[in-house]
Motif scaffolding. Structure first.
Motif, short mmCIF file in Angstrom:
data_model
loop_
_atom_site.label_atom_id
_atom_site.label_comp_id
_atom_site.label_asym_id
_atom_site.label_seq_id
_atom_site.Cartn_x
_atom_site.Cartn_y
_atom_site.Cartn_z
N LEU A 127 0.87 -1.18 0.00
CA LEU A 127 0.00 0.00 0.00
C LEU A 127 0.91 1.23 0.00
N ARG A 128 0.72 2.06 -1.02
CA ARG A 128 1.59 3.24 -1.19
C ARG A 128 0.86 4.52 -0.82
N GLN A 129 1.62 5.56 -0.56
CA GLN A 129 1.07 6.86 -0.14
C GLN A 129 -0.10 7.26 -1.05
N GLY A 130 -1.23 7.59 -0.44
CA GLY A 130 -2.40 8.01 -1.19
C GLY A 130 -3.36 6.88 -1.53
N GLU A 131 -2.92 5.60 -1.32
CA GLU A 131 -3.77 4.45 -1.64
C GLU A 131 -4.59 4.01 -0.42
N ILE A 132 -5.71 3.34 -0.72
CA ILE A 132 -6.66 2.92 0.30
C ILE A 132 -6.99 1.44 0.12
N GLU A 133 -7.12 0.71 1.21
CA GLU A 133 -7.74 -0.61 1.11
C GLU A 133 -8.78 -0.79 2.20
N ALA A 134 -9.65 -1.78 2.00
CA ALA A 134 -10.76 -2.01 2.93
C ALA A 134 -10.70 -3.42 3.49
N VAL A 135 -11.10 -3.56 4.74
CA VAL A 135 -11.23 -4.87 5.38
C VAL A 135 -12.62 -4.97 6.02
N GLY A 136 -13.02 -6.19 6.39
CA GLY A 136 -14.29 -6.35 7.07
C GLY A 136 -14.80 -7.77 6.91
N PRO A 137 -15.70 -8.17 7.79
CA PRO A 137 -16.22 -9.54 7.77
C PRO A 137 -16.79 -9.97 6.42
N THR A 138 -17.40 -9.03 5.67
CA THR A 138 -18.02 -9.42 4.41
C THR A 138 -17.07 -9.33 3.22
N ILE A 139 -15.89 -8.71 3.41
CA ILE A 139 -14.98 -8.50 2.27
C ILE A 139 -13.58 -9.03 2.53
N GLY A 140 -13.40 -9.81 3.58
CA GLY A 140 -12.06 -10.31 3.91
C GLY A 140 -11.55 -9.55 5.11
N ASP A 141 -11.47 -10.24 6.26
CA ASP A 141 -11.22 -9.52 7.52
C ASP A 141 -9.92 -9.92 8.21
N ILE A 142 -9.26 -10.98 7.71
CA ILE A 142 -8.07 -11.48 8.40
C ILE A 142 -6.82 -11.11 7.60
N HIS A 143 -5.88 -10.46 8.28
CA HIS A 143 -4.62 -10.12 7.58
C HIS A 143 -3.48 -9.92 8.56
N VAL A 144 -2.29 -9.81 7.97
CA VAL A 144 -1.11 -9.41 8.74
C VAL A 144 -0.52 -8.23 7.99
N VAL A 145 -0.06 -7.22 8.73
CA VAL A 145 0.41 -5.99 8.10
C VAL A 145 1.75 -5.61 8.72
N SER A 146 2.62 -5.02 7.92
CA SER A 146 3.90 -4.57 8.46
C SER A 146 4.37 -3.31 7.74
N ASN A 147 5.31 -2.63 8.37
CA ASN A 147 5.98 -1.49 7.74
C ASN A 147 6.79 -2.03 6.57
N ALA A 148 6.57 -1.51 5.37
CA ALA A 148 7.30 -1.99 4.20
C ALA A 148 8.65 -1.30 4.05
N ILE A 149 8.94 -0.35 4.93
CA ILE A 149 10.21 0.37 4.86
C ILE A 149 11.04 -0.03 6.08
N SER A 150 12.28 -0.49 5.84
CA SER A 150 13.03 -1.12 6.93
C SER A 150 13.71 -0.10 7.84
N ASP A 151 13.85 1.15 7.39
CA ASP A 151 14.63 2.09 8.19
C ASP A 151 13.89 3.40 8.46
N LYS A 152 12.56 3.42 8.23
CA LYS A 152 11.81 4.66 8.45
C LYS A 152 10.46 4.37 9.07
N THR A 153 9.87 5.39 9.67
CA THR A 153 8.50 5.34 10.16
C THR A 153 7.53 5.39 8.99
N SER A 154 6.49 4.57 9.03
CA SER A 154 5.38 4.72 8.10
C SER A 154 4.11 5.03 8.91
N ILE A 155 3.19 5.74 8.30
CA ILE A 155 1.94 6.10 9.00
C ILE A 155 0.75 5.89 8.08
N SER A 156 -0.25 5.13 8.56
CA SER A 156 -1.50 5.02 7.82
C SER A 156 -2.65 5.52 8.70
#
Ligand SMILES: [Fe+3]
Ligand SMILES: [Fe+3]
Ligand SMILES: [Mg+2]
Lengths: 206, 206
Positions: A127-156
């Motif tokens: 997921l890149r700056q400006g992009e959006i994704e959706a989660v939820g029981p009816t559209i897929g609710d289980i995931h694992v997420v991580s910072n894709a940048i190894s040496d910087k802070t990311s914020i969503s």
């Protein structure tokens, strides 16, 4: 983008827009599609996010509440990833929107088989700056997420269809798929004051 | 009074009650009478008020926003009086409720004659812990208020029928009655997080 007298205006406008939306709409598909449009506008600029809601923790990803609807219809969170930080596999039990404000996130979705076993659902996504994704029981609710940048802070910026910090939801054992209840809470006892419009009003006094 | 896991619960319950009230009622007399009942309950205890909203300023009375309705239908403020502090003569231009939380306030109401001159309306009053008074254009809107205790902080909780910090209103010259526009703003860029119910929810996890 922002008015110098009123830096936080984009967040205030988003909260007003979401409040009007949940006052008029209850159908989840509409909340998600119209909420996504509002969130897209919000994350077009990032100078509105108060400094204290951008601070990473050396060990844990942080969840700063930006606003909670008093009637529990939605909440808005600044999700701050330090370098290398990662969630467990988890669900939300309500709809949620994730909008990338700074940096990048890596995500992998899962499905739970009738046997209880977890299997990946699609391939890993970025997921890149400006992009959006959706989660939820009816559209897929289980995931694992991580910072894709190894040496910087990311914020969503996350929007959920409830007071997410108080929702009983689950983490999952990656091997067995065994769910375990958890509740996330929030990382700060304070939230931003979105409502001080006095500088602007003062400038208009006769 | 408060649950130790959830000290801020009385303020959260008040905000939920007021949000439901303004969602159902628009008539000012009802908002004032039902709002007063809710405020009376809120100020029965005072351990719910976060420390940062109790801090006096050496020179100026402080107005800490506790909550603003996103649709501008009401706001809640912690009004903190240092020893000897006093407002100018002022109005509100919307209805307001003042509930005494700690200490005491002295108040004097005024009426404006058709000539513009200000005359006192009744005698000076004292507001004591647990007591409430109302102001507003239809019930008397001009007054001067001060800390009634000369050597201690006093704190009152105010509820207004708008985002008070952004309302164009007036101070008055005591000699001529001449009004001057002002907007009060708020004393902090942060407000309390009323919505972290995770300790309570966590205690109920199976
Ligand atoms: Fe998630
Ligand atoms: Fe007043
Ligand atoms: Mg008491």
């Amino acid at each position: 983008m922002s008015n110098q007298l009123d830096t936080i205006a984009p967040l205030r406008e988003f909260v007003i827009g979401m409040t009007n939306l949940v006052s008029q709409e209850t159908e989840q598909a509409h909340l998600i599609s119209k909420g996504s449009e509002l969130l897209k506008t919000l994350i077009q600029s990032d100078d509105w996010l108060p400094e204290f809601c951008t601070v990473p923790h050396p060990e844990f990803y942080q969840q700063y509440l930006l606003h909670a609807d008093p009637l529990g219809r939605f909440s808005v969170v600044s999700f701050v990833w330090g370098p290398g930080q990662k969630t467990p596999i988890h669900d939300h039990c309500i709809w949620g929107l994730i909008g990338m404000l700074r940096g990048m996130e890596k995500g992998q979705r899962y499905q739970q088989l009738p046997s209880g076993e977890l299997v990946t659902d699609g391939s890993e996504t970025i997921l890149r700056q400006g992009e959006i994704e959706a989660v939820g029981p009816t559209i897929g609710d289980i995931h694992v997420v991580s910072n894709a940048i190894s040496d910087k802070t990311s914020i969503s910026i996350h929007v959920y269809g409830a007071n997410i910090g108080a929702v009983k939801r689950h983490t999952y054992d990656p091997l067995t798929g065994q769910p375990k209840q958890f509740v996330s809470g929030y990382s700060s006892k304070q939230v931003p004051n979105l409502w001080d419009r006095s500088a602007e009003v003062r400038a208009s006094l006769t």
